[in-house]
Motif scaffolding. Sequence first.
Motif, short mmCIF file in Angstrom:
data_model
loop_
_atom_site.label_atom_id
_atom_site.label_comp_id
_atom_site.label_asym_id
_atom_site.label_seq_id
_atom_site.Cartn_x
_atom_site.Cartn_y
_atom_site.Cartn_z
N ALA A 147 53.79 63.20 189.77
CA ALA A 147 54.65 63.41 188.59
C ALA A 147 55.80 62.41 188.54
CB ALA A 147 55.20 64.83 188.61
N GLY A 148 56.05 61.72 189.65
CA GLY A 148 57.16 60.75 189.67
C GLY A 148 58.50 61.39 189.96
N LEU A 149 58.47 62.56 190.61
CA LEU A 149 59.73 63.24 190.94
C LEU A 149 60.37 62.61 192.19
CD1 LEU A 149 58.81 66.83 190.05
CD2 LEU A 149 61.18 66.22 190.31
N PHE A 150 60.91 61.43 192.00
CA PHE A 150 61.51 60.72 193.13
C PHE A 150 62.96 61.16 193.33
CE2 PHE A 150 58.03 57.89 191.92
CZ PHE A 150 57.35 57.91 193.13
N TYR A 165 63.33 59.77 185.72
CA TYR A 165 63.08 60.35 184.39
C TYR A 165 62.00 59.57 183.63
CZ TYR A 165 66.96 63.62 184.76
OH TYR A 165 67.77 64.65 185.15
N ALA A 166 62.09 58.25 183.72
CA ALA A 166 61.12 57.42 182.99
C ALA A 166 59.71 57.60 183.57
CB ALA A 166 61.53 55.96 183.05
N GLU A 167 59.65 57.81 184.88
CA GLU A 167 58.34 58.04 185.52
C GLU A 167 57.74 59.36 185.03
OE1 GLU A 167 56.83 56.30 188.14
OE2 GLU A 167 58.37 54.73 188.11
N ILE A 168 58.57 60.39 185.04
CA ILE A 168 58.08 61.72 184.66
C ILE A 168 57.63 61.73 183.19
CG2 ILE A 168 58.70 64.17 184.50
CD1 ILE A 168 60.83 63.57 186.73
N GLU A 169 58.34 60.98 182.38
CA GLU A 169 58.00 60.92 180.95
C GLU A 169 56.56 60.46 180.73
OE1 GLU A 169 60.71 58.39 178.82
OE2 GLU A 169 59.79 58.91 176.90
N LYS A 170 56.06 59.66 181.68
CA LYS A 170 54.69 59.15 181.55
C LYS A 170 53.64 60.24 181.62
CE LYS A 170 55.89 54.71 183.65
NZ LYS A 170 55.97 54.16 184.99
N PHE A 185 60.94 72.98 193.21
CA PHE A 185 61.73 72.99 194.44
C PHE A 185 61.76 71.70 195.25
CE2 PHE A 185 62.15 75.28 198.81
CZ PHE A 185 63.53 75.20 198.78
N PHE A 186 60.81 70.77 195.05
CA PHE A 186 60.88 69.55 195.87
C PHE A 186 60.42 68.31 195.14
CE2 PHE A 186 56.39 68.79 197.05
CZ PHE A 186 55.81 69.99 196.70
N GLY A 187 60.85 67.18 195.67
CA GLY A 187 60.40 65.90 195.18
C GLY A 187 59.98 65.06 196.37
N VAL A 188 59.77 63.77 196.14
CA VAL A 188 59.45 62.87 197.27
C VAL A 188 60.45 61.72 197.28
CG1 VAL A 188 56.99 63.29 197.61
CG2 VAL A 188 57.72 61.72 195.82
N THR A 189 60.75 61.27 198.48
CA THR A 189 61.67 60.14 198.60
C THR A 189 60.86 58.86 198.34
OG1 THR A 189 61.21 59.80 200.93
CG2 THR A 189 62.96 61.37 200.38
N ARG A 190 61.56 57.75 198.18
CA ARG A 190 60.85 56.49 197.95
C ARG A 190 59.95 56.15 199.12
NH1 ARG A 190 59.70 54.99 192.99
NH2 ARG A 190 61.53 54.96 191.65
#
Length: 450
Positions: A147-150, A165-170, A185-190
């Motif tokens: 999902a791009g939740l960085f 935000y731009a990633e998620i918009e895709k 509840f979570f995302g991923v780091t770079r």
Amino acid sequence: MMKMKVTKFGGSSLASAGQICKVFEIVSADRSRRFVVVSAPGKRSPEDVKVTDLLIDYFTAYKLDKDFTAIQSQLIGRFQEIVSALELTDILPEITNRIYGLAKLPLDNGFTYDSFLATGEDLSARLVAAFFRKNGLTARYVSPREAGLFVSNRPSHAELLPEAYAEIEKLIPLAEKEILVIPGFFGVTRSGEICTFSRGGSDITGSIIAAAVKAKLYENFTDVDGIFSANPHTVENPVIIEEVTYREMRELSFAGFSVLHEESLIPAARAGVPMVLRNTNNLSAKGTRIVPQWTIDMPVVGIASSSGFVIIKINKYLLYRDLSFGRKFFEILENLGIQFEAITTGIDDISILVREIYLSVQVEKALTERVLESLQPDDFSILRGLSVVTAVSEEIRQQTHITSRATTALANEKIKIETLMQGASEVTLLFIVLQKDEKKTVRTLYREFF
Ligand code: ASP
């Protein structure tokens, strides 16, 4: 382009197979529900334990090299009960492997704890997507990575990276074809590590996605009919707030209302996406709408209260003329780690409102010494045992009669207001009263305005 809704379900909405069936019904009932964000299975009854709390116990036992087999079985048991009832047993091996696999993660990695925690949401999303598909919805699980939740790389305190935000918009074109089920509840780091928000953070994920895809609505399904206008332990049957602005809601959360994660308001508010809080178990209730601009006139939308406050007062003749006075005072507070919540000043006076927890006996002693030495006041006092009752409304900015109605009502009840402050946001009135008068103040204001 289709206008879409982001629909988030809290832990109690996913606690059992029966609850997941309700989630399915809700999502199926409205074609614009394209993004579904889920929490980990929560409590089935008041005595039950949330899956996330079980995962914390599991991590603790693993870290301390204690026997964790019973906790593993308990976790697997929770998921097994759900998948059996939903006839999804083909995904059970995957769930079991994930739970066993956690005890192979390296303990010297600062993100391992977060990987344990995030497993509840992740399995919940996989399970819900599988159930949707099995019952005829075109749906699929999307991981936060996909999902791009960085997010930033502070374990257990993730913050979204602005470029995410731009990633998620895709995801939008994908969501037009399929319902996307995303774990909260979570995302991923770079660098690819799993990093969670603070506890209760699935609300934040929903808000971020709603902001990124410019949703027409962010729906937050929980187990209450909406947000009460006052604490039901203090006021009998308080009304549910029908509509509240983001600014009002932020103030209410800060003043003690704890329905939503405080950080979850910001992304949706900034993007101008309205939000609604609804009850999975009672769809006939309209819920509470949180909106960028108010449409309903209400003199007061909510009354919050909190005890354990102190007022620190300094009096010094012509204090306002000494331009260094404020800096010196704030420096003392900063050096002693005293955070203040409100401040008022006058020609000869300054008072600040502080939570009692910041003012231990030692800190009070040091504060007194430093104030006397560096500011040489004519008078210095500390008043403990106070409560703050906060009335919140956008109308406070426009209408002076709200203050007079409130003070008259309190005077009629012989309640002494120690200090009355208006918050800088201009949407709050703070009535600072003795702790013993807190409940009576809330009840009196409630009676006056509702
Ligand atoms: N499951 C997580 C918690 O219990 C996050 C959430 O439910 O929002 O804190």
